[in-house]
Design an enzyme around this catalytic site. Structure first.
Site, PDB file in Angstrom:
ATOM      1  N   ARG A 196      -5.102   7.158  -2.913  1.00 40.68           N
ATOM      2  CA  ARG A 196      -5.640   5.808  -3.129  1.00 40.68           C
ATOM      3  C   ARG A 196      -5.948   5.102  -1.812  1.00 40.68           C
ATOM      4  O   ARG A 196      -7.036   4.529  -1.635  1.00 40.68           O
ATOM      5  CB  ARG A 196      -4.632   4.980  -3.936  1.00 40.68           C
ATOM      6  N   CYS A 244       0.809  -1.222   0.000  1.00 41.74           N
ATOM      7  CA  CYS A 244       0.000   0.000   0.000  1.00 41.74           C
ATOM      8  C   CYS A 244       0.841   1.272   0.000  1.00 41.74           C
ATOM      9  O   CYS A 244       0.293   2.374   0.012  1.00 41.74           O
ATOM     10  CB  CYS A 244      -0.900   0.038   1.240  1.00 41.74           C
TER      11      CYS A 244
END
Length: 320
Positions: free
Chosen positions: A232, A191
């Site tokens: 995101r 991530c």
């Protein structure tokens, strides 16, 4: 981003297989081969070629063992298809390098630098130096990304609890739904945008160009990747934590082989929307970087040749 805790072991027909146990040593083999090739080719081109070809074959094996991890564990269609395609493409690259396409030495060096950037975050443990505890690089990067993600979530008016993640770091967001159900969204190494940063770091480092333009190219790509990545992770956490994309749950669960309906928003926001948009973003960033470093065209042309079997003149197509 990650939803519940994910296991890497695959069980099928009584056989248990852990892709991650095999992928890490294979990556070290690939890294050693490509770095070795970069050194050896300076003195003996043909020996360097042989070592690089071996590296491409090992790179194909690396992606091969990761196919079940991406498809069955991560349930990522895009990463699964990508890893599946990378197997023949890696072997194909090795074949063309063996046949004399020397421009592929640049791509080989780029992959080596990508590994040098990425692997320390994957492999260096926490240390104690002079009686002082030093956290592993992975923890530092993950918790920094979680902190910035949390700050943006707060700015949007949400307030999930920051709790321990799947890695044992302070990097997960705990959401409570109106029906009392809780959703925990974890920030893991995937991530952080590190993979994309490693790609551009490897490409920029591998080519021969003035250092000033290399620095400008990195100044364009790395901050932009990080900013887009925070957007995101925030998007995925907010959508998953509030079940904003609980769309066609039966279809989505069937598509991903999921059984938990509370996973639907995560699968739609992360595995479909974010990953597709990430591909678009990488293409756009690549264009910006190539404007600063036209020398990268040789790598892009090689990749297109491997994909299509045809030569392309990107210098003219991109008006560089």
């Amino acid at each position: 981003m990650s939803g519940p805790v994910l296991q890497s072991t695959i069980a099928f027909g009584g056989i248990r297989f852990d892709p991650l146990v095999w992928s890490e040593p294979l990556m070290w083999v690939v890294l050693a081969a490509f770095l070795g090739s970069a050194v050896v080719s300076r003195y003996d081109m043909e020996w360097g070629r042989t070592v690089a070809v071996a590296g491409w074959v090992a790179f194909g094996a690396f992606w091969l063992v990761l196919i079940p991890h991406f498809t069955l564990t991560q349930k990522s269609l895009i990463e699964g298809v990508g890893s599946f395609a990378a197997v023949p493409l890696s072997v194909w690259a090795g074949y063309h390098l063996y046949q004399g396409r020397d421009s592929l030495f640049v791509l080989s060096r780029a992959v080596a630098v990508m590994g040098v950037i990425y692997l320390p975050f994957e492999t260096i443990p926490a240390l104690t130096i002079g009686g002082m505890a030093v956290p592993e690089p992975r923890r530092i990067l993950i918790e920094v990304v979680a902190t910035h993600t949390g700050a943006l979530i707060d700015l949007l008016g949400y307030a999930p609890a920051r709790v321990e993640s799947v890695d044992g770091f302070n990097a997960a967001f705990h959401w409570i739904l109106a029906d009392g159900h809780s959703v925990r969204v974890h920030v893991v190494l995937a991530c952080t945008g590190l993979g994309s940063m490693a790609i551009f770091g490897g490409l920029v480092t591998a080519i021969e160009a003035p250092i000033e333009r290399k620095v400008r190219a990195l100044a364009v790509s790395i901050p932009l990747i990080y900013i887009l990545n925070i957007a995101r992770t925030t998007f995925i956490s907010v959508v998953s934590g509030n079940q904003y994309m609980h769309w066609q749950p039966d279809l989505v669960m069937a598509l991903f082989g999921a059984t938990n309906p509370y996973r639907v928003s995560f699968l739609v926001s992360d595995r479909i929307m974010s990953q597709l948009l990430a591909v678009v973003a990488l293409v756009g960033i690549t264009y910006l970087v190539v404007r600063e470093l036209p020398e990268l065209v040789v790598v892009l042309e090689d990749v297109l040749y491997l994909l299509t079997g045809e030569e392309h003149d990107l210098t003219e197509a991109l008006d560089l």
